[in-house]
Design an enzyme around this catalytic site. Structure first.
Site, PDB file in Angstrom:
ATOM      1  N   CYS A 137      32.298 -75.551  15.785  1.00  0.00           N
ATOM      2  CA  CYS A 137      31.363 -76.301  14.950  1.00  0.00           C
ATOM      3  C   CYS A 137      31.935 -77.649  14.551  1.00  0.00           C
ATOM      4  CB  CYS A 137      31.042 -75.493  13.690  1.00  0.00           C
ATOM      5  SG  CYS A 137      29.936 -74.126  14.026  1.00  0.00           S
ATOM      6  N   ASP A 187      33.025 -70.788   4.839  1.00  0.00           N
ATOM      7  CA  ASP A 187      31.947 -70.331   5.726  1.00  0.00           C
ATOM      8  C   ASP A 187      30.753 -69.764   4.956  1.00  0.00           C
ATOM      9  OD1 ASP A 187      33.375 -71.140   7.896  1.00  0.00           O
ATOM     10  OD2 ASP A 187      33.836 -69.149   8.673  1.00  0.00           O
ATOM     11  N   LYS A 203      33.347 -61.588  13.782  1.00  0.00           N
ATOM     12  CA  LYS A 203      33.481 -62.496  14.926  1.00  0.00           C
ATOM     13  C   LYS A 203      34.862 -63.151  14.969  1.00  0.00           C
ATOM     14  CE  LYS A 203      32.320 -66.752  14.577  1.00  0.00           C
ATOM     15  NZ  LYS A 203      32.810 -68.087  14.885  1.00  0.00           N
ATOM     16  N   ASN A 204      35.317 -63.654  13.835  1.00  0.00           N
ATOM     17  CA  ASN A 204      36.579 -64.403  13.861  1.00  0.00           C
ATOM     18  C   ASN A 204      37.790 -63.493  14.082  1.00  0.00           C
ATOM     19  OD1 ASN A 204      35.246 -66.804  13.657  1.00  0.00           O
ATOM     20  ND2 ASN A 204      35.606 -67.080  11.453  1.00  0.00           N
ATOM     21  N   ARG A 252      39.322 -81.055  12.199  1.00  0.00           N
ATOM     22  CA  ARG A 252      39.902 -79.830  12.735  1.00  0.00           C
ATOM     23  C   ARG A 252      41.116 -80.085  13.641  1.00  0.00           C
ATOM     24  NH1 ARG A 252      35.063 -75.526  13.544  1.00  0.00           N
ATOM     25  NH2 ARG A 252      36.631 -74.135  12.709  1.00  0.00           N
ATOM     26  N   ARG A 258      25.810 -68.046  17.845  1.00  0.00           N
ATOM     27  CA  ARG A 258      27.251 -67.969  18.102  1.00  0.00           C
ATOM     28  C   ARG A 258      27.911 -66.896  17.249  1.00  0.00           C
ATOM     29  NH1 ARG A 258      30.164 -73.395  17.274  1.00  0.00           N
ATOM     30  NH2 ARG A 258      31.752 -71.797  17.377  1.00  0.00           N
TER      31      ARG A 258
HETATM   32  C1  UD1 Z   1      38.802 -70.679  10.884  1.00  0.00           C
HETATM   33  C2  UD1 Z   1      37.462 -70.042  11.168  1.00  0.00           C
HETATM   34  C3  UD1 Z   1      36.347 -70.846  10.512  1.00  0.00           C
HETATM   35  C4  UD1 Z   1      36.633 -71.047   9.035  1.00  0.00           C
HETATM   36  C5  UD1 Z   1      38.033 -71.584   8.810  1.00  0.00           C
HETATM   37  C6  UD1 Z   1      38.427 -71.634   7.334  1.00  0.00           C
HETATM   38  C7  UD1 Z   1      37.780 -69.046  13.338  1.00  0.00           C
HETATM   39  C8  UD1 Z   1      37.499 -69.095  14.800  1.00  0.00           C
HETATM   40  N1  UD1 Z   1      37.265 -70.022  12.601  1.00  0.00           N
HETATM   41  O1  UD1 Z   1      38.768 -71.968  11.473  1.00  0.00           O
HETATM   42  O2  UD1 Z   1      35.135 -70.127  10.680  1.00  0.00           O
HETATM   43  O3  UD1 Z   1      35.708 -71.974   8.503  1.00  0.00           O
HETATM   44  O4  UD1 Z   1      38.997 -70.761   9.480  1.00  0.00           O
HETATM   45  O5  UD1 Z   1      38.339 -70.374   6.768  1.00  0.00           O
HETATM   46  O6  UD1 Z   1      38.408 -68.114  12.845  1.00  0.00           O
HETATM   47  N2  UD1 Z   1      44.214 -77.858   9.530  1.00  0.00           N
HETATM   48  C9  UD1 Z   1      45.127 -78.845   9.755  1.00  0.00           C
HETATM   49  N3  UD1 Z   1      46.001 -78.691  10.813  1.00  0.00           N
HETATM   50  C10 UD1 Z   1      45.973 -77.599  11.603  1.00  0.00           C
HETATM   51  C11 UD1 Z   1      45.031 -76.588  11.364  1.00  0.00           C
HETATM   52  C12 UD1 Z   1      44.139 -76.748  10.310  1.00  0.00           C
HETATM   53  O7  UD1 Z   1      45.190 -79.854   9.053  1.00  0.00           O
HETATM   54  O8  UD1 Z   1      46.792 -77.515  12.544  1.00  0.00           O
HETATM   55  C13 UD1 Z   1      43.266 -77.996   8.393  1.00  0.00           C
HETATM   56  C14 UD1 Z   1      41.803 -78.038   8.848  1.00  0.00           C
HETATM   57  O9  UD1 Z   1      41.419 -79.360   9.193  1.00  0.00           O
HETATM   58  C15 UD1 Z   1      41.098 -77.535   7.616  1.00  0.00           C
HETATM   59  C16 UD1 Z   1      42.081 -76.493   7.054  1.00  0.00           C
HETATM   60  O10 UD1 Z   1      43.349 -76.803   7.625  1.00  0.00           O
HETATM   61  O11 UD1 Z   1      40.973 -78.574   6.679  1.00  0.00           O
HETATM   62  C17 UD1 Z   1      41.744 -75.056   7.369  1.00  0.00           C
HETATM   63  O12 UD1 Z   1      41.496 -74.910   8.746  1.00  0.00           O
HETATM   64  P1  UD1 Z   1      41.769 -73.551   9.522  1.00  0.00           P
HETATM   65  O13 UD1 Z   1      41.987 -72.448   8.538  1.00  0.00           O
HETATM   66  O14 UD1 Z   1      42.804 -73.786  10.542  1.00  0.00           O
HETATM   67  O15 UD1 Z   1      40.378 -73.329  10.238  1.00  0.00           O
HETATM   68  P2  UD1 Z   1      40.125 -72.766  11.678  1.00  0.00           P
HETATM   69  O16 UD1 Z   1      41.209 -71.786  12.037  1.00  0.00           O
HETATM   70  O17 UD1 Z   1      39.828 -73.874  12.616  1.00  0.00           O
END
Ligand code: UD1
Length: 442
Positions: A118, A306, A22-23, A123, A398
């Protein structure tokens, strides 16, 4: 109201086929509109997040043709670059933020509603914005939308302050058609980052180093059409592996890349499962009560956040005290209250869960707080000694294609119920049971 009824206690056994990731699909479908030529994407999972991004692409003027359940032909030439991307679909899913990177990369302009997804923590998207700005874009957040634009995008050296899957993918998309070279340091190494890079390279992009923490991109002036098949879903596979473990089952999980499952396999071996692997399958066998372990979630190749709810629910049944530390998201233990209703003995302190394993869970009325936690509660219900009802299954849908059907194929008693009529017609009614689901607090 739609929900699942689960009768626990059966050991799962047999074969299950894993869908596309999915991702990875969210990123790849967003990137598919970066060319004006036609792109065909195979192995697309049929889950609601994916239906939402496909709908969004259509709403903004893209052409989407369904060739079969898992194959889509997409053409992004009709997209209007001046219309904001803001509709009921885009706000539902996290992956919609990939349209910022893809539209900015293609048109040097994007105006996209802030993502849903979620509720597992704050985030933020500051690292995405930092990357877009480093490439020369001006970025503004207003009225719940991110507006980014640039006269020119120019390659840059970007150091990510946190390892972020989403920011790495978004910056890659914004940089592939920038002028000159971009280097992303401290990049995420997740399999779906690599899949997105492979997809873009098949369209003519020049990305090297995906899967390591330094990604180098040489900008190209244009991208062309391609045919591409998405990798199997690491998290869906891991979920079935833990379902096998929780029910002391014997399940062969097919259409997987075992390398992507290494951290999950390592933990299952540690707690006492037997594992067999070949090129594209993994078999998990659990014959006795499993033993405790500790686990900390980390970016890939560490143990995935996850999979944290799924392993916690299995450790809740293991002999001894286990400690699970969540290091990625700050609000990812909400489901523990639900497990407690089933008799689990778990204490959460900050980002740590201390789990004193119990012999057995008992059925309960449960509510899914989010996608992966919902799947974990289904695993717990399958291992419980009674009936459970699981509500808010829209979260589970989802990200899991045909979840009850796949589980039933390997011996689970699970049914999706919508109306009282469904309930009366379900196999549980004819089971001569009174559906005596304990009415605990929800
Ligand atoms: C993606 C996945 C989600 C998974 C996560 C971590 C998708 C659609 N979702 O979410 O299922 O749980 O990776 O493997 O692919 N962060 C910041 N600033 C930013 C971006 C992230 O501080 O600009 C922090 C987040 O709060 C979190 C960490 O970095 O603590 C990792 O987040 P991130 O890898 O970006 O997760 P997602 O891409 O949202």
């Amino acid at each position: 109201m739609e929900h699942y009824i689960v009768k626990g206690g059966n050991s799962l056994s047999g074969e299950v086929e894993i869908a596309g990731a999915k991702n990875a699909a969210l990123a790849i479908l967003a990137a598919s509109i970066m060319t004006n030529e036609t792109v065909t994407v195979e192995n697309v999972p049929d889950v609601s997040d994916i239906r939402a991004i496909l709908k969004t692409i259509e709403v903004i003027g893209g052409y989407v043709e369904k060739l079969d359940r898992h194959t889509f032909r997409i053409n992004g030439s009709g997209i209007s670059k001046d219309t904001p991307v803001d509709n009921e679909y885009v706000r539902k899913i996290r992956g919609s933020y990939y349209l910022i990177g893809s539209l900015l990369g293609k048109y040097k302009k994007a105006d996209v509603a802030l993502p849903g997804g979620c509720n597992i923590g704050l985030r933020p998207i500051d690292q995405h914005i930092k990357g877009f700005r480093a490439l020369g874009a001006s970025v503004r957040l207003a009225s719940g939308r991110v507006a980014a634009r640039a006269d020119r995008l120019v390659g840059s050296h970007i150091y990510m302050d946190v390892v972020s899957v989403g920011a790495t993918i978004n910056i890659i998309m914004a940089a592939v058609m920038a002028e000159g070279n971009t280097t992303i340091e401290n990049a995420a190494k997740e399999p779906h980052v690599v899949d997105l890079a492979n997809f873009l390279n098949s369209m003519g992009a020049r990305i090297k180093g995906a899967g390591t923490d330094v990604i180098r991109i040489k900008g190209v002036s244009t991208l062309h059409g391609t045919n591409y098949s998405i990798i199997p879903d690491q998290i869906e596979a891991g979920t079935f592996m833990f379902a096998a473990a929780a029910t002391r089952g014997d399940v062969t999980i097919k259409n997987v890349i075992p390398k992507h499952l290494e951290s999950i396999t390592a933990k299952l071996l540690e707690i006492g499962c037997q594992i067999e692997e070949s090129d594209d399958m993994v078999r998990v066998v659990a014959t006795r009560r499993l033993s405790r372990t500790n686990v900390k979630t980390l970016p890939y190749p560490g143990f995935p956040t996850d999979m944290q709810p799924q392993i916690t629910c299995v450790l809740g049944l293991c002999r001894g005290i286990s400690i699970v530390t969540e290091s990625i998201f700050e609000n990812r233990f909400k489901y523990v209250d639900e497990l407690t209703k089933m008799g689990a003995n778990i204490t959460v302190e900050g980002n740590t869960a201390i789990i004193d394993g119990v012999e057995q869970y008992t059925g309960a009325h449960l509510s899914s707080p989010d996608l992966r936690a919902g799947a974990a509660l289904v695993i717990a219900a399958l291992a419980a000694d009674d009936y459970s009802e699981i509500f808010d299954i829209k979260f589970i849908e989802r990200g899991y294609e045909d979840f009850p059907e796949k589980l039933r194929k390997i011996g689970a008693h699970i049914e999706k119920i919508d109306t009282d009529e469904d309930k009366r017609n379900s196999c549980y009614a004819s089971d001569n049971s009174d559906l005596h689901i304990p009415n605990r607090d929800i």
